[in-house]
Design an enzyme around this catalytic site. Structure first.
Site, PDB file in Angstrom:
ATOM      1  N   VAL A  80      -7.348  -0.861   7.483  1.00  0.00           N
ATOM      2  CA  VAL A  80      -7.458   0.404   6.741  1.00  0.00           C
ATOM      3  C   VAL A  80      -8.917   0.683   6.355  1.00  0.00           C
ATOM      4  O   VAL A  80      -9.334   1.815   6.207  1.00  0.00           O
ATOM      5  CB  VAL A  80      -6.603   0.335   5.443  1.00  0.00           C
ATOM      6  CG1 VAL A  80      -6.663   1.625   4.659  1.00  0.00           C
ATOM      7  CG2 VAL A  80      -5.166  -0.010   5.770  1.00  0.00           C
TER       8      VAL A  80
ATOM      9  N   HIS B 196      -5.300  -0.289   0.850  1.00  0.00           N
ATOM     10  CA  HIS B 196      -3.891  -0.169   0.475  1.00  0.00           C
ATOM     11  C   HIS B 196      -3.416   1.235   0.829  1.00  0.00           C
ATOM     12  O   HIS B 196      -3.949   2.218   0.323  1.00  0.00           O
ATOM     13  CB  HIS B 196      -3.710  -0.427  -1.031  1.00  0.00           C
ATOM     14  CG  HIS B 196      -4.097  -1.812  -1.454  1.00  0.00           C
ATOM     15  ND1 HIS B 196      -4.182  -2.195  -2.763  1.00  0.00           N
ATOM     16  CD2 HIS B 196      -4.405  -2.913  -0.726  1.00  0.00           C
ATOM     17  CE1 HIS B 196      -4.524  -3.481  -2.821  1.00  0.00           C
ATOM     18  NE2 HIS B 196      -4.682  -3.929  -1.599  1.00  0.00           N
TER      19      HIS B 196
ATOM     20  N   ARG C  32     -25.105 -16.658 -11.494  1.00  0.00           N
ATOM     21  CA  ARG C  32     -25.576 -16.059 -12.756  1.00  0.00           C
ATOM     22  C   ARG C  32     -26.766 -15.126 -12.599  1.00  0.00           C
ATOM     23  O   ARG C  32     -27.525 -14.897 -13.529  1.00  0.00           O
ATOM     24  CB  ARG C  32     -25.854 -17.168 -13.788  1.00  0.00           C
ATOM     25  CG  ARG C  32     -24.562 -17.840 -14.201  1.00  0.00           C
ATOM     26  CD  ARG C  32     -24.780 -19.172 -14.812  1.00  0.00           C
ATOM     27  NE  ARG C  32     -25.247 -20.134 -13.836  1.00  0.00           N
ATOM     28  CZ  ARG C  32     -25.261 -21.435 -14.026  1.00  0.00           C
ATOM     29  NH1 ARG C  32     -24.842 -21.941 -15.155  1.00  0.00           N
ATOM     30  NH2 ARG C  32     -25.704 -22.252 -13.092  1.00  0.00           N
TER      31      ARG C  32
ATOM     32  N   ASN D 145      -5.939  -8.235  -1.177  1.00  0.00           N
ATOM     33  CA  ASN D 145      -6.034  -9.330  -0.200  1.00  0.00           C
ATOM     34  C   ASN D 145      -4.761 -10.193  -0.347  1.00  0.00           C
ATOM     35  O   ASN D 145      -3.716  -9.652  -0.615  1.00  0.00           O
ATOM     36  CB  ASN D 145      -7.347 -10.107  -0.350  1.00  0.00           C
ATOM     37  CG  ASN D 145      -8.548  -9.174  -0.506  1.00  0.00           C
ATOM     38  OD1 ASN D 145      -9.263  -9.230  -1.484  1.00  0.00           O
ATOM     39  ND2 ASN D 145      -8.741  -8.282   0.450  1.00  0.00           N
TER      40      ASN D 145
ATOM     41  N   GLY E 114       0.256  -1.902  -1.403  1.00  0.00           N
ATOM     42  CA  GLY E 114       0.008  -0.567  -1.957  1.00  0.00           C
ATOM     43  C   GLY E 114       1.298   0.213  -2.107  1.00  0.00           C
ATOM     44  O   GLY E 114       1.544   0.848  -3.139  1.00  0.00           O
TER      45      GLY E 114
ATOM     46  N   ASP F  78      -2.488  -7.075   3.902  1.00  0.00           N
ATOM     47  CA  ASP F  78      -1.901  -5.931   4.622  1.00  0.00           C
ATOM     48  C   ASP F  78      -0.387  -6.053   4.763  1.00  0.00           C
ATOM     49  O   ASP F  78       0.206  -5.603   5.746  1.00  0.00           O
ATOM     50  CB  ASP F  78      -2.565  -5.750   6.002  1.00  0.00           C
ATOM     51  CG  ASP F  78      -4.067  -5.784   5.878  1.00  0.00           C
ATOM     52  OD1 ASP F  78      -4.574  -5.209   4.894  1.00  0.00           O
ATOM     53  OD2 ASP F  78      -4.735  -6.390   6.727  1.00  0.00           O
TER      54      ASP F  78
ATOM     55  N   ASP G  54      11.491  -3.008   9.881  1.00  0.00           N
ATOM     56  CA  ASP G  54      11.798  -2.051  10.963  1.00  0.00           C
ATOM     57  C   ASP G  54      10.985  -2.318  12.227  1.00  0.00           C
ATOM     58  O   ASP G  54      11.416  -1.981  13.330  1.00  0.00           O
ATOM     59  CB  ASP G  54      11.543  -0.607  10.474  1.00  0.00           C
ATOM     60  CG  ASP G  54      10.130  -0.440   9.935  1.00  0.00           C
ATOM     61  OD1 ASP G  54       9.762  -1.164   8.978  1.00  0.00           O
ATOM     62  OD2 ASP G  54       9.367   0.380  10.488  1.00  0.00           O
TER      63      ASP G  54
ATOM     64  N   GLY H 176      10.137   1.311   6.615  1.00  0.00           N
ATOM     65  CA  GLY H 176       9.304   2.399   7.118  1.00  0.00           C
ATOM     66  C   GLY H 176       8.102   2.546   6.205  1.00  0.00           C
ATOM     67  O   GLY H 176       8.058   1.940   5.125  1.00  0.00           O
TER      68      GLY H 176
HETATM   69  P1  2SA Z   1     -14.514 -10.027   2.807  1.00  0.00           P
HETATM   70  O1  2SA Z   1     -14.975  -8.707   3.319  1.00  0.00           O
HETATM   71  O2  2SA Z   1     -15.637 -10.939   2.408  1.00  0.00           O
HETATM   72  O3  2SA Z   1     -13.458  -9.938   1.747  1.00  0.00           O
HETATM   73  O4  2SA Z   1     -13.842 -10.744   4.103  1.00  0.00           O
HETATM   74  C1  2SA Z   1     -13.415 -12.088   4.027  1.00  0.00           C
HETATM   75  C2  2SA Z   1     -12.090 -12.285   4.732  1.00  0.00           C
HETATM   76  O5  2SA Z   1     -11.081 -11.522   4.040  1.00  0.00           O
HETATM   77  C3  2SA Z   1     -10.446 -10.655   4.943  1.00  0.00           C
HETATM   78  N1  2SA Z   1     -10.110  -9.388   4.296  1.00  0.00           N
HETATM   79  C4  2SA Z   1      -9.011  -8.700   4.576  1.00  0.00           C
HETATM   80  N2  2SA Z   1      -7.913  -9.036   5.276  1.00  0.00           N
HETATM   81  C5  2SA Z   1      -6.962  -8.082   5.393  1.00  0.00           C
HETATM   82  N3  2SA Z   1      -7.099  -6.796   4.923  1.00  0.00           N
HETATM   83  C6  2SA Z   1      -8.192  -6.456   4.209  1.00  0.00           C
HETATM   84  N4  2SA Z   1      -8.440  -5.164   3.921  1.00  0.00           N
HETATM   85  C7  2SA Z   1      -8.581  -4.164   5.020  1.00  0.00           C
HETATM   86  C8  2SA Z   1      -7.222  -3.576   5.379  1.00  0.00           C
HETATM   87  C9  2SA Z   1      -9.290  -4.846   6.178  1.00  0.00           C
HETATM   88  C10 2SA Z   1      -9.905  -3.983   7.269  1.00  0.00           C
HETATM   89  O6  2SA Z   1      -6.460  -3.323   4.457  1.00  0.00           O
HETATM   90  O7  2SA Z   1      -6.909  -3.367   6.552  1.00  0.00           O
HETATM   91  O8  2SA Z   1      -9.895  -2.768   7.229  1.00  0.00           O
HETATM   92  O9  2SA Z   1     -10.450  -4.606   8.201  1.00  0.00           O
HETATM   93  C11 2SA Z   1      -9.187  -7.430   3.980  1.00  0.00           C
HETATM   94  N5  2SA Z   1     -10.348  -7.429   3.285  1.00  0.00           N
HETATM   95  C12 2SA Z   1     -10.909  -8.642   3.486  1.00  0.00           C
HETATM   96  C13 2SA Z   1     -11.485 -10.397   6.031  1.00  0.00           C
HETATM   97  O10 2SA Z   1     -10.910  -9.908   7.219  1.00  0.00           O
HETATM   98  C14 2SA Z   1     -12.108 -11.760   6.179  1.00  0.00           C
HETATM   99  O11 2SA Z   1     -11.267 -12.564   6.959  1.00  0.00           O
HETATM  100  P1  GDP Z   2      -1.743  -3.592   1.824  1.00  0.00           P
HETATM  101  O1  GDP Z   2      -3.182  -3.904   2.016  1.00  0.00           O
HETATM  102  O2  GDP Z   2      -0.924  -4.813   1.563  1.00  0.00           O
HETATM  103  O3  GDP Z   2      -1.471  -2.518   0.822  1.00  0.00           O
HETATM  104  O4  GDP Z   2      -1.211  -3.034   3.229  1.00  0.00           O
HETATM  105  P2  GDP Z   2      -1.954  -1.989   4.203  1.00  0.00           P
HETATM  106  O5  GDP Z   2      -1.826  -0.627   3.662  1.00  0.00           O
HETATM  107  O6  GDP Z   2      -3.302  -2.490   4.565  1.00  0.00           O
HETATM  108  O7  GDP Z   2      -1.101  -2.156   5.527  1.00  0.00           O
HETATM  109  C1  GDP Z   2       0.284  -1.979   5.539  1.00  0.00           C
HETATM  110  C2  GDP Z   2       0.610  -0.869   6.552  1.00  0.00           C
HETATM  111  O8  GDP Z   2       1.995  -0.874   6.817  1.00  0.00           O
HETATM  112  C3  GDP Z   2       0.299   0.515   6.045  1.00  0.00           C
HETATM  113  O9  GDP Z   2      -0.067   1.314   7.150  1.00  0.00           O
HETATM  114  C4  GDP Z   2       1.609   0.997   5.453  1.00  0.00           C
HETATM  115  O10 GDP Z   2       1.745   2.417   5.467  1.00  0.00           O
HETATM  116  C5  GDP Z   2       2.588   0.363   6.397  1.00  0.00           C
HETATM  117  N1  GDP Z   2       3.870  -0.039   5.797  1.00  0.00           N
HETATM  118  C6  GDP Z   2       4.125  -0.555   4.556  1.00  0.00           C
HETATM  119  N2  GDP Z   2       5.419  -0.896   4.449  1.00  0.00           N
HETATM  120  C7  GDP Z   2       6.000  -0.620   5.641  1.00  0.00           C
HETATM  121  C8  GDP Z   2       7.329  -0.797   6.163  1.00  0.00           C
HETATM  122  O11 GDP Z   2       8.230  -1.302   5.507  1.00  0.00           O
HETATM  123  N3  GDP Z   2       7.518  -0.388   7.464  1.00  0.00           N
HETATM  124  C9  GDP Z   2       6.525   0.149   8.230  1.00  0.00           C
HETATM  125  N4  GDP Z   2       6.818   0.479   9.479  1.00  0.00           N
HETATM  126  N5  GDP Z   2       5.288   0.325   7.764  1.00  0.00           N
HETATM  127  C10 GDP Z   2       5.025  -0.072   6.497  1.00  0.00           C
HETATM  128 MG    MG Z   3      -4.663  -3.713   3.434  1.00  0.00          MG
END
Ligand code: 2SA
Ligand code: GDP
Ligand code: MG
Length: 425
Positions: A299, A45, A147, A224, A21, A17, A333, A415
């Site tokens: 997300v 993303h 497998r 991830n 994206g 996160d 920011d 931003g």
């Molecule tokens: P999984 O589902 O088996 O992959 O979970 C294992 C660990 O990997 C973490 N994990 C993540 N961490 C951050 N962001 C992810 N994507 C979503 C997002 C997460 C959400 O972009 O916000 O919506 O909760 C993501 N996907 C997997 C997970 O938290 C476990 O620690």
């Molecule tokens: P990713 O999984 O790495 O693509 O990131 P996520 O989309 O899960 O989370 C990043 C969040 O931060 C999203 O809500 C983006 O819109 C936001 N974001 C990304 N870059 C910036 C930034 O430079 N500033 C701010 N304020 N928000 C950002």
């Molecule tokens: Mg994410």
């Protein structure tokens, strides 16, 4: 003439996160192909372009750019109902993906069965649960490694598919006992999904080989992040794929010699969602402020993300594994509203100063985190588009990180929207 065409890779450098994206979308403007190499619809993303917000889960973020072809590589685990659901959502937002989205015939399929098992496994782990997204990621990579998995090409020899599917369900019942799962209904659903998927299926190895040879620009979008990598992350609190640079090669079937720039995406502070260690976590008001200002919620699941200060021990380690050619520092920011900003620079474990990330989580638990405190800038930087426009303390924060890691910061996020980015040449 020597063929020096290489793919660019975007990787998460912390616990996910970071804003991968957004960068992938920006770079896709200049790419012919955007490919995903690992993970599944656990990822989330976000892209905000021309006022429209998109949430990508298993599809490549390059799709927002109408001239970019997207490839779901063989290292991705594919939940077909999720795939079509996501595609429909994108099309409802006005994206036309016709003829420019391809899926590898070697992708392993995620079934609802895997998602059920993901939940059962988490319950079984109790207090030690991983905090997965329950999208069936771990169970699918498990069946792949043991497998007994089912791949996209199996859909087109349905007798074989059916045999493997029945055997998979039976084995999961043997392991997890009785749970509701309608095999006949699922088989019928997959007969239909197979036909729906047919136009998207390619041999992505040959496709990417030819396109790279034809000097097409390829962007690889990691999902991830390094600290969630199955080998190098905070095991067992990780996801089940190779999120490190190696995954770009193994997940797409392209040789390492075809990999060029590796851009590490690093949030200006740190977040983590799910269980597991997080040395610089803030469980106080400051952590809550980071969550509120940074809108730190999952997300995919909507879960609140755990927040803390930037951790250079994590980033140094991440750079050792991934070899970043440059960094995108994002969400700078969000730090606008802090009088002072701390940065973790080392840990003390058993009286020793540790500068790389330890393997043993029990050691990590006893770690004292050593911070340096830097002055904040207390100024809105969201309108800045040049490095020189940033307040001096903000510039110093960036330079401090750059100097410690020895990696140039090439992009700075100020931003959420596509244009809120500073590019440093
Ligand atoms: P999984 O589902 O088996 O992959 O979970 C294992 C660990 O990997 C973490 N994990 C993540 N961490 C951050 N962001 C992810 N994507 C979503 C997002 C997460 C959400 O972009 O916000 O919506 O909760 C993501 N996907 C997997 C997970 O938290 C476990 O620690
Ligand atoms: P990713 O999984 O790495 O693509 O990131 P996520 O989309 O899960 O989370 C990043 C969040 O931060 C999203 O809500 C983006 O819109 C936001 N974001 C990304 N870059 C910036 C930034 O430079 N500033 C701010 N304020 N928000 C950002
Ligand atoms: Mg994410």
């Amino acid at each position: 003439m020597a063929d020096t065409n290489k793919a660019t890779v975007v990787l998460g450098s912390q616990w996910g996160d970071e804003g991968k994206g957004k960068l992938a979308d920006l770079l896709a403007a200049d790419a012919d192909i955007c490919a995903r190499c690992q993970g599944g619809n656990n990822a989330g993303h976000t892209i905000i372009a021309d006022g429209v917000k998109y949430a990508f889960h298993m599809l490549p973020s390059g799709l927002v750019n109408p001239s970019c072809v997207s490839v779901v590589g063989s290292g991705v685990v594919l939940h077909l109902p999720g795939f079509f659901g996501e595609l429909e959502e994108l099309e409802e937002k006005g994206l036309n993906c016709d003829g420019r989205l391809f899926v590898s015939d070697r992708c392993h399929l995620v079934f609802d069965l895997h998602q059920i098992v993901d939940g059962l496994k988490e319950v079984e782990l109790g207090r030690g649960s991983i905090g997965t997204t329950r999208k069936g990621i771990g169970p699918t990579y498990s069946t792949k490694a043991s497998r007994s998995g089912i791949r996209v090409h199996h859909l087109y020899h349905f007798d074989e598919f059916e045999k493997r599917f029945r055997s998979l369900v039976a084995s999961r019942h043997r392991r997890y006992g009785d749970f509701e799962y309608d095999v006949e209904k699922e088989l019928q659903r997959y007969r239909e999904l197979a036909e729906r998927l047919r136009p998207y299926v390619i041999d992505s190895v040959e496709y990417l080989y030819n396109e790279l040879k034809a000097q097409k620009k390829v962007l690889i979008e990691g999902a991830n992040a390094l600290m969630l990598d199955i080998d190098f992350g905070t095991y067992p609190y990780v996801t089940s794929s190779s999120t490190a640079i190696g995954g770009a090669s193994t997940g797409l079937g392209i040789p390492p010699s075809r990999i060029g720039n590796v851009i590490g995406v690093a949030k200006a502070y740190t977040t983590r969602v799910g269980g597991g260690p997080f040395p610089s976590e803030l469980t106080d008001d400051v952590g809550q402020k980071l969550r509120d200002v940074g809108a730190e919620y999952g997300v995919t699941t909507g879960r609140p993300r755990r927040c803390g200060w930037l951790d250079l021990v994590v980033l140094r380690y991440s750079n050792m594994v991934n070899g970043y050619t440059s960094l995108n520092l994002t969400k700078l920011d969000v730090l606008d509203v802090f009088d002072e900003i701390k940065v973790a620079v080392s840990y003390t474990i058993n009286g020793k100063n540790v500068t790389s990330f330890p393997a043993d989580l029990d050691d990590l638990e006893t770690a004292t985190v050593n911070y340096v405190t830097l002055p904040g800038w207390n100024k809105d930087i969201s309108k800045c588009r040049k490095f020189e426009e940033l307040p001096k303390n903000c510039q110093d924060y960036v330079r401090f990180i750059e100097k410690d890691l020895g990696v140039p910061v090439e992009w700075i996020g100020v931003g959420a929207s596509r244009d809120a980015m500073i590019k440093i040449d």
